[in-house]
Scaffold this motif. Structure first.
Motif, short mmCIF file in Angstrom:
data_model
loop_
_atom_site.label_atom_id
_atom_site.label_comp_id
_atom_site.label_asym_id
_atom_site.label_seq_id
_atom_site.Cartn_x
_atom_site.Cartn_y
_atom_site.Cartn_z
N ASP A 4 0.84 -0.96 0.50
CA ASP A 4 0.17 0.32 -0.23
C ASP A 4 0.91 1.61 -0.03
O ASP A 4 1.69 1.53 0.87
N VAL A 5 0.71 2.13 -1.02
CA VAL A 5 1.64 3.34 -0.73
C VAL A 5 0.73 4.31 -0.56
O VAL A 5 -0.57 5.07 -1.20
N PRO A 6 0.58 4.99 0.59
CA PRO A 6 0.15 6.39 0.63
C PRO A 6 0.44 8.06 -0.41
O PRO A 6 1.06 8.09 -0.68
N LEU A 7 -0.80 8.52 -0.91
CA LEU A 7 -0.69 9.12 -1.69
C LEU A 7 -0.73 10.79 -1.27
O LEU A 7 -1.11 11.89 -1.94
N GLY A 8 -1.11 10.86 0.42
CA GLY A 8 -1.80 12.39 0.98
C GLY A 8 -3.10 12.05 0.76
O GLY A 8 -4.16 11.83 -0.06
N MET A 9 -3.65 13.22 1.77
CA MET A 9 -5.56 13.73 1.73
C MET A 9 -6.24 12.47 2.49
O MET A 9 -6.90 11.80 1.99
N GLY A 10 -5.17 11.14 2.48
CA GLY A 10 -6.36 9.75 3.26
C GLY A 10 -6.26 9.03 1.74
O GLY A 10 -7.26 7.55 1.95
N VAL A 11 -5.94 9.12 0.72
CA VAL A 11 -5.58 7.98 -0.34
C VAL A 11 -4.75 7.16 -0.89
O VAL A 11 -3.83 8.24 -0.34
N THR A 12 -4.84 5.83 -0.48
CA THR A 12 -3.34 5.55 -0.64
C THR A 12 -3.80 4.49 -1.75
O THR A 12 -5.10 3.75 -2.87
N ILE A 13 -3.01 4.29 -2.65
CA ILE A 13 -3.25 2.82 -3.94
C ILE A 13 -2.58 1.25 -3.53
O ILE A 13 -0.93 1.31 -2.62
N ARG A 14 -2.36 0.40 -3.62
CA ARG A 14 -2.27 -1.22 -3.55
C ARG A 14 -1.27 -1.52 -4.94
O ARG A 14 -2.70 -1.69 -5.91
N LEU A 15 -0.65 -1.57 -5.13
CA LEU A 15 0.45 -2.07 -6.39
C LEU A 15 0.73 -3.19 -6.16
O LEU A 15 1.71 -3.61 -4.61
N LYS A 16 0.57 -4.47 -6.91
CA LYS A 16 1.58 -5.52 -6.88
C LYS A 16 3.06 -5.39 -7.65
O LYS A 16 3.69 -4.17 -7.56
N PRO A 17 3.73 -6.61 -7.21
CA PRO A 17 4.64 -6.40 -7.84
C PRO A 17 5.36 -6.08 -8.50
O PRO A 17 4.66 -6.51 -9.74
N VAL A 18 6.23 -4.52 -9.07
CA VAL A 18 6.65 -4.44 -10.37
C VAL A 18 7.96 -4.74 -10.66
O VAL A 18 9.37 -5.07 -10.52
#
Length: 143
Positions: free
Chosen positions: A13-27
């Motif tokens: 999970d990557v926090p983006l700010g303003m309460g938004v997170t995005i979950r990323l698979k391994p690149v």
């Protein structure tokens, strides 16, 4: 010595700010390069169709026109690449609602573009998070 840490092998999970997170698979390096090649191919086609710079630059008569054309291609490719990386490696997000307030909004190309255009600092954080594992692997000789 190399490290096989969770950044390279697990969803995160990557926090983006303003309460938004995005979950990323391994690149993976291969995945990144495949997306990059496709983005540049599409960017060259798009720039060639839409730009008066294309014909002028490609005839080699004007080095400034060629540089401007290459800059145009790079800009288009960067946008296409980020969109393709998100489509390929983003699993989900939290903290993003649709126009009616329903959350989470579906993570799809249309909603991603709205976030990218409306909150460019978040798109920059996603770009950095997507590139980080590949950059770390390359720095350690794993690419």
């Amino acid at each position: 010595m190399i490290r096989l840490g969770p950044l390279l092998t697990e969803e995160r999970d990557v926090p983006l700010g303003m309460g938004v997170t995005i979950r990323l698979k391994p690149v993976t390096y291969a995945g990144m390069k495949a997306v990059e090649a496709g983005a540049f191919r599409k960017a060259r086609a798009r720039a060639g169709e839409a730009s008066a710079l294309g014909a002028e630059a490609l005839d080699g008569a004007d080095p400034e026109a060629l540089a401007a054309y290459q800059d145009e291609i790079t800009g288009i490719a960067e946008e296409l690449m980020l969109d393709a990386l998100v489509a390929r490696f983003a699993v989900s997000w939290d903290g993003v609602a649709n126009e009616t307030g329903e959350a989470p909004a579906p993570l799809n190309p249309e909603n991603w573009r709205k976030l990218r255009e409306g909150f460019p600092f978040m798109a920059d954080r996603v770009r950095a998070a997507l590139h980080r594992p590949v950059n770390l692997a390359a720095a350690e000789g794993n690419a």
